[in-house]
Design an enzyme around this catalytic site. Structure first.
Site, PDB file in Angstrom:
ATOM      1  N   ASP A 145       0.794  -1.242  -0.222  1.00  8.67           N
ATOM      2  CA  ASP A 145       0.061  -0.054  -0.013  1.00  8.67           C
ATOM      3  C   ASP A 145       1.047   1.133   0.032  1.00  8.67           C
ATOM      4  OD1 ASP A 145      -2.379   1.931   0.665  1.00  8.67           O
ATOM      5  OD2 ASP A 145      -3.055  -0.117   1.047  1.00  8.67           O
ATOM      6  N   HIS A 225      -3.484   6.156   3.493  1.00  7.57           N
ATOM      7  CA  HIS A 225      -4.274   4.866   3.013  1.00  7.57           C
ATOM      8  C   HIS A 225      -3.723   3.755   3.597  1.00  7.57           C
ATOM      9  CE1 HIS A 225      -5.804   1.778  -0.169  1.00  7.57           C
ATOM     10  NE2 HIS A 225      -6.724   2.656  -0.002  1.00  7.57           N
ATOM     11  N   SER A 397     -11.265  -0.710  -0.947  1.00  6.23           N
ATOM     12  CA  SER A 397      -9.756  -0.758  -0.366  1.00  6.23           C
ATOM     13  C   SER A 397     -10.152  -1.104   1.111  1.00  6.23           C
ATOM     14  CB  SER A 397      -9.107   0.566  -0.303  1.00  6.23           C
ATOM     15  OG  SER A 397      -8.690   0.901  -1.361  1.00  6.23           O
TER      16      SER A 397
END
Length: 560
Positions: A145, A225, A397
């Site tokens: 990620d 994220h 996600s």
């Protein structure tokens, strides 16, 4: 498992549309919540660890104070990947071997607030699963990620540590200089894996051993994220801090492949997959995506599968085709690596068990998990990297890491199982949502929503099974290895009394897989299913009865 689709550009105008879609950066508005001054209700009763987690799950998040949303402007990706530093000969080798660089992005979309803070963990039946296992602290999930909040209170004790790069050197070690040195900081590749001082993951975006969020742009579009997906994979459970996820006790291998600004490249993603497999990961989560078929990444995910490392990926956020980054793509378009064979692709649902409008779908979707609304997880900002949580998130996600967390929980009680066995346990124990109208599979929901308790119940029972199931009829009374989508068909399994059996279907032309639900055999050792021919798209299928890694002889069924 997946149809290997490759986009063919036939006209100049279509090429312009697709390129613009690929280069559009998806963005997310995150509402961060600080728990630095969190005030929890004091409990006077006493509880077991599992009871306490279930009872205080809401308390640990309900008192968090919501702050204003942060919106980050979109940026253009760099023209080419940054050159790696000399700290990794292995990453350099992978980069040189990659045939074509594709761009990948964190799969995000707009917020969709308004649901109860703990609904997601309840929807996937995690509290009941905790009565079977809360994890053993031995499983490792590689999160590929953006960067991570390495000092977050709910994550700092759950990072994977590379034993070959921790502790002090001793005489006879690869990097012994005559005096003991800290392996984590001695600028030497102590474990000879091609990465210097990789004591806690790796930053493939920069090319060093520090996957900390915010190093290049603290306000970048993707800066939080990785922290958010990591929290949904393995935030520490039952620690009176923040949140609990499906597996309370798993280790997270932090592998940064996307920049703080969002984009990343094939060579970095591929190198991270190989790193994860070669350095002990049981599961890989990729909440990232690109719209083009990528042969190098396909080879890497196949490598993971061949080593029984389960790969889980977000399906994509092009549910309507109008989302950012989806311009010119048909509604529902899924991305890569979710479309790769042997990758569990995950879509998103809402609190009302509906497909989230943005969630990509199609015949290659495997499973769904909560991914829209008040999804609580760890996050990071420049002003708070230790005690911040989200109050609202939306995107596949955030569905994918919940599935990865469940995979790691299954592995904690079934450590020697294969990737195929784990896939069956995820797909064949799912809950069929009411909107599926009794069907075992639909394009919008895959096999249904994950069911943590059912998966662990079946997994635990399979540990004591040694017999090979026998496949009974797979077809209909008027079919002989041929079917039509309108036919009413059936399958059966003959096995040990009181044990679970499922039926596995694999499309011989494109790798798609289907499973009928794991079901207990009756007092005659029999169990059966009825299904319609539309359950399996028109193709040629291999069918087997399965009980974990024990599988029957094959039966072949083709379209009329």
């Amino acid at each position: 498992m997946k149809n290997k689709k490759q986009l063919i550009i036939t006209t100049l105008s279509l090429a312009i549309i697709i390129v613009s879609a690929v280069l559009s950066i998806r963005y997310l508005q995150v509402k961060p919540v600080s728990t630095a001054t969190n005030t929890k209700t004091t409990e006077t009763e006493t509880y077991t660890d599992k009871e306490l987690a279930k009872k205080t799950l809401t308390q640990n998040t309900a008192s968090q104070t919501e702050k204003s949303a942060i919106e980050v402007p979109r940026v253009e990706p760099p023209a080419k990947p940054l050159e790696p530093t000399p700290d990794s000969t292995k990453q350099t080798q992978v980069r040189q071997a990659v045939s074509n660089e594709h761009i990948y992005y964190p799969l995000q979309t707009a917020n969709d607030p308004g649901y109860a803070s703990n609904w997601a963990i309840q929807k996937v039946n995690a509290p009941a699963a905790w009565d079977i296992s809360t994890g053993n602290g031995q499983t490792v999930v590689a999160v590929i990620d953006t960067g991570f909040a390495l000092n977050h209170d709910d994550l700092k004790n759950n990072w994977y540590l590379n034993s070959g790069e921790n502790g002090n050197t001793i005489a006879g070690d690869n990097c012994w200089t005559g005096d003991p040195q800290n392996k984590a900081t001695n600028s030497c590749d102590d474990d000879s894996n091609g990465y210097i001082d990789d004591y806690r993951g790796w930053n493939f975006s920069i090319g060093d051993n520090n996957p900390q969020a915010g190093r290049t742009n603290a306000y970048g579009v993707g800066v939080s994220h990785g922290t958010q997906t990591a929290g949904l994979v393995g935030a520490a459970g039952n620690n009176n801090t923040g949140i609990a996820t499906i597996n309370w006790n798993t280790k997270i291998m932090p592998l940064q492949v996307l920049s703080d600004d969002g984009p990343g490249y094939t060579s970095n993603v591929v190198a991270a997959v190989y790193y994860a497999v070669d350095n002990g990961a049981d599961v890989i989560n990729m909440s990232i995506g690109g719209s083009d078929y990528d042969a190098d990444l396909k080879t890497a995910t196949d490598y993971a599968y061949s080593h029984n490392v389960v790969v889980v990926a977000a399906a994509g956020n092009c549910g309507t085709g109008t989302e950012q980054g989806c311009t010119g793509l048909p509604a529902g378009t899924m991305g890569y690596p979710a479309l790769n064979d042997h990758v569990i692709s995950v879509g998103a649902t809402t609190v009302s068990d509906q497909r989230a409008s943005f969630s990509s779908y199609g015949p290659d979707l495997d499973i769904v998990a909560p991914g829209s609304g008040t999804i609580n997880t760890t996050t990071w900002t420049p002003s708070n990297g230790t005690s911040l949580y989200t109050s609202s998130l939306s995107g596949t996600s955030f569905s994918s890491p919940q599935v990865a967390s469940l995979v790691s929980l299954i592995k904690s009680i079934r450590p020697s199982s294969s990737a195929d066995d784990i896939t069956a346990l995820i797909l064949a124990t799912s809950t069929k949502l009411s909107v599926m109208n009794g069907l075992p599979y639909t394009n919008e929901y895959g096999h249904g929503i994950i069911n943590s308790n059912a998966a662990l119940t079946v997994a635990a029972s399979l540990n004591s099974i040694s017999s090979i199931p026998k496949l009974l009829q797979s077809g209909g009374s008027v079919t002989e290895h041929r079917y039509a989508s309108t036919d009413n068909l059936s399958s059966g399994c003959n096995t040990t009394i009181g044990t679970y059996c499922s039926i596995w279907f694999r499309d011989n032309s494109n790798g798609r897989e289907r499973y009928l639900p794991y079901t207990l055999a009756n007092q005659q050792g029999l169990t059966g299913w009825s299904w319609n021919g539309s359950f399996i798209p028109s193709s040629s299928w291999t069918i087997k009865a399965v009980q974990g890694d024990n599988r029957s002889n094959s039966y072949f069924l083709g379209v009329k």
